[in-house]
Design a protein around this motif. Structure first.
Motif, mmCIF file in Angstrom:
data_model
loop_
_atom_site.group_PDB
_atom_site.id
_atom_site.type_symbol
_atom_site.label_atom_id
_atom_site.label_comp_id
_atom_site.label_asym_id
_atom_site.label_seq_id
_atom_site.Cartn_x
_atom_site.Cartn_y
_atom_site.Cartn_z
ATOM 1 N N LEU A 281 32.184 -2.773 0.858
ATOM 2 C CA LEU A 281 30.822 -2.591 0.392
ATOM 3 C C LEU A 281 29.873 -2.506 1.581
ATOM 4 C CD1 LEU A 281 29.337 -2.438 -2.348
ATOM 5 C CD2 LEU A 281 28.840 -4.873 -2.098
ATOM 6 N N ASP A 282 29.029 -1.492 1.591
ATOM 7 C CA ASP A 282 28.062 -1.308 2.672
ATOM 8 C C ASP A 282 27.115 -2.509 2.720
ATOM 9 O OD1 ASP A 282 26.102 -0.505 4.440
ATOM 10 O OD2 ASP A 282 25.951 1.526 3.649
ATOM 11 N N GLU A 283 27.031 -3.115 3.895
ATOM 12 C CA GLU A 283 26.206 -4.319 4.028
ATOM 13 C C GLU A 283 24.717 -4.028 3.925
ATOM 14 O OE1 GLU A 283 26.135 -4.264 8.941
ATOM 15 O OE2 GLU A 283 27.255 -5.821 7.863
ATOM 16 N N HIS A 284 24.324 -2.752 4.015
ATOM 17 C CA HIS A 284 22.915 -2.404 3.929
ATOM 18 C C HIS A 284 22.450 -2.158 2.492
ATOM 19 C CE1 HIS A 284 23.958 -1.179 8.156
ATOM 20 N NE2 HIS A 284 22.894 -1.925 8.357
ATOM 21 N N LEU A 285 23.362 -2.202 1.549
ATOM 22 C CA LEU A 285 22.982 -1.995 0.155
ATOM 23 C C LEU A 285 22.287 -3.235 -0.396
ATOM 24 C CD1 LEU A 285 26.165 -0.299 -1.368
ATOM 25 C CD2 LEU A 285 24.167 0.784 -0.325
ATOM 26 N N THR A 286 21.394 -2.993 -1.347
ATOM 27 C CA THR A 286 20.814 -4.082 -2.126
ATOM 28 C C THR A 286 21.544 -4.127 -3.459
ATOM 29 O OG1 THR A 286 18.635 -3.808 -1.101
ATOM 30 C CG2 THR A 286 18.724 -4.989 -3.204
ATOM 31 N N VAL A 287 22.357 -5.155 -3.647
ATOM 32 C CA VAL A 287 23.166 -5.271 -4.859
ATOM 33 C C VAL A 287 22.305 -5.903 -5.960
ATOM 34 C CG1 VAL A 287 25.220 -6.293 -5.897
ATOM 35 C CG2 VAL A 287 25.286 -5.454 -3.531
ATOM 36 N N LEU A 288 22.295 -5.271 -7.113
ATOM 37 C CA LEU A 288 21.515 -5.750 -8.248
ATOM 38 C C LEU A 288 22.393 -6.556 -9.192
ATOM 39 C CD1 LEU A 288 19.654 -2.395 -9.033
ATOM 40 C CD2 LEU A 288 18.832 -4.266 -7.585
ATOM 41 N N ASP A 289 21.771 -7.393 -10.013
ATOM 42 C CA ASP A 289 22.502 -8.083 -11.074
ATOM 43 C C ASP A 289 21.757 -7.884 -12.388
ATOM 44 O OD1 ASP A 289 20.471 -10.192 -11.418
ATOM 45 O OD2 ASP A 289 21.199 -10.938 -9.490
ATOM 46 N N ARG A 290 22.420 -8.232 -13.483
ATOM 47 C CA ARG A 290 21.866 -7.943 -14.804
ATOM 48 C C ARG A 290 20.581 -8.724 -15.088
ATOM 49 N NH1 ARG A 290 24.931 -4.877 -18.134
ATOM 50 N NH2 ARG A 290 27.022 -4.387 -17.351
ATOM 51 N N HIS B 255 31.606 -1.972 -11.300
ATOM 52 C CA HIS B 255 31.597 -3.415 -11.054
ATOM 53 C C HIS B 255 30.356 -3.829 -10.278
ATOM 54 C CE1 HIS B 255 36.065 -2.604 -11.402
ATOM 55 N NE2 HIS B 255 35.901 -3.584 -12.271
ATOM 56 N N VAL B 256 29.888 -2.918 -9.415
ATOM 57 C CA VAL B 256 28.737 -3.196 -8.557
ATOM 58 C C VAL B 256 27.713 -2.084 -8.737
ATOM 59 C CG1 VAL B 256 27.922 -3.509 -6.176
ATOM 60 C CG2 VAL B 256 30.176 -4.380 -6.858
ATOM 61 N N LEU B 257 26.466 -2.461 -8.977
ATOM 62 C CA LEU B 257 25.357 -1.515 -9.050
ATOM 63 C C LEU B 257 24.391 -1.869 -7.929
ATOM 64 C CD1 LEU B 257 23.766 0.755 -10.399
ATOM 65 C CD2 LEU B 257 22.850 -0.928 -12.011
ATOM 66 N N ALA B 258 24.108 -0.901 -7.073
ATOM 67 C CA ALA B 258 23.301 -1.173 -5.884
ATOM 68 C C ALA B 258 22.318 -0.034 -5.659
ATOM 69 C CB ALA B 258 24.194 -1.352 -4.657
#
Length: 420
Positions: A136-145, A168-171
């Motif tokens: 996973l790219d460390e520069h992404l902002t991972v969102l949660d529900r 599984h991951v939305l960013a």
């Protein structure tokens, strides 16, 4: 039309006046004579040899033409998939053999002995050549529900309508892009939305973008298959390992001669490995290109044909989108003004859009492209049965989604404003 030149020449095939756009070599907009011409002034060299680049261009043009003419219902020959997977299995077996031999040399003989040094070298080589499954790219902002429930609900709805698994991951990130991929040994599905693109698209095209990206989780794209990864990466890694590096200085004549011979052997071996890698990638990407057509079809099924076509037109207008987003960001404005500015720019360029679509067929053709030319993707969508949208994103819902992402939009706005 700005940027469009009607030349004095006529098409030798149909007699229509030829056209040039963006300083490109002229072609006939009617019968498309000369559209498939190799235009070296507008192309990045792939092999740094003119004749080989021209040959690769002709080969790519023919490959894309056959692929687009074949349609989506014909999966074609499985030879490319079989070859890619067979090579991957052989490469994996070779790496495992290196590792096993290294371990055997470490434990088979009494300590100390020279075989241990060779064992360490083989283990290090096996580690360097191991298949990469991405992370996973460390520069992404991972969102949660909890943070973005409306966006997650929309993604789930589009996935259900398209018949694909949800990510599984939305960013999100600050690029003018969007992508879906799998990372790690467990192949976790990742969907990333570049906010400059997402914020600049109207509601229907956002649904089409989601449909396209989620479609990659179910369209047989070989780039997502773990068993194919060795064929796409390992020979290139080996070429990097053997590529000669000039780090010796002050040596005597014999040392310099030996070093020159070693460098010559390394250079030849590196080129052989790299050429093998390029051949494998070119073979594997034939299936990837078909997967892009299938993803476009999924976008049309979910969002409707008009929205999917509009989304592809937005990809053709990335330079205009980037300029509009940068201008509005520097003026302190967010996604609402991005979208309005982009809509005005696209409206102003509507008259020359058919020519831009045609020119993409020339400019975007390459033997190593993951995506077919946008113009060919447009044509295939136009040749398919029309679809009405299954998922409709209302303006009220779009507003709520943008409100959930307000903090991320502001970060992107500041970054774009400060960028040169």
């Amino acid at each position: 039309m700005p940027g469009v030149t009607t030349t004095a020449a006529t098409c030798p095939s149909c007699g229509t006046g030829t056209t040039a756009l963006r300083e490109a070599a002229p072609w006939c907009p009617g019968c498309e004579w000369n559209l498939d011409a190799y235009d070296p002034a507008r192309r990045k060299r792939e092999f740094a040899w003119g004749r080989l680049d021209r040959w690769a261009h002709r080969l790519a043009v023919g490959q894309f033409a056959r692929l687009s003419a074949r349609g989506l219902d014909d999966s074609g020959s499985p030879v490319a998939r079989i070859v890619t997977m067979a090579v991957s299995v052989l490469l994996l077996a070779g790496v495992l053999a290196l590792a096993a031999t290294g371990v055997w040399l470490l434990v088979a003989f009494p300590f100390p002995n020279l075989s241990m040094l060779l064992g360490v070298v083989l283990l290090a080589l096996a580690y360097a050549l191991r298949p990469r499954f991405g992370r996973l790219d460390e520069h992404l902002t991972v969102l949660d529900r909890d943070r973005a429930p409306e966006l997650f609900a929309l993604v789930d709805e589009v996935a259900a309508a398209a018949g694909t698994p949800a990510p599984h991951v939305l960013a999100v990130d600050g690029t003018l892009n969007a992508y879906a991929g799998t990372v790690g040994v467990r192949r976790r599905r990742v969907l990333c939305l570049g906010l400059p693109l997402w914020g600049a698209l109207p509601a229907g095209e956002r649904v089409a973008l989601l449909g396209h990206e989620l479609g990659h989780f179910a369209n047989g794209d070989p780039r997502r298959a773990p068993l194919v990864q060795p064929a796409l990466t390992m020979l290139g890694s080996a070429a990097d390992l053997v590529r000669p590096v000039g780090t010796v200085s002050g040596a005597g004549l014999l040392e310099l001669v030996g070093l020159a011979l070693a460098h010559a052997v390394q250079a030849v071996l590196a080129r052989v490995l790299l050429a093998s890698q390029l051949v494998l990638v070119a073979v594997a990407l034939r299936d990837s290109q078909r997967a892009e057509y299938l993803a476009d079809e999924m976008a049309a099924r979910v969002a409707g044909t008009d929205a999917a076509t509009g989304m592809l037109d937005a990809l053709l207008a990335q330079e205009s989108i980037a300029l509009a987003v940068r201008r509005e960001s520097r003026a302190g404005h967010g996604p609402d003004r991005w979208r309005a500015a982009v809509a005005d720019a696209r409206l102003a360029a509507a008259d020359r859009l058919p020519l831009v679509r045609q020119l993409s067929v020339r400019d975007e053709v390459t033997l190593f492209a993951e995506h077919p030319p946008t113009g060919l993707r447009q044509r295939l969508l136009a040749s398919r049965p029309r679809h009405e949208p299954l998922v409709v994103l209302t303006e009220q819902r779009r507003t709520r989604i943008d409100a959930e992402l307000a903090a991320e939009y502001e970060k992107v706005r500041r970054a774009v404003s400060w960028a040169a």
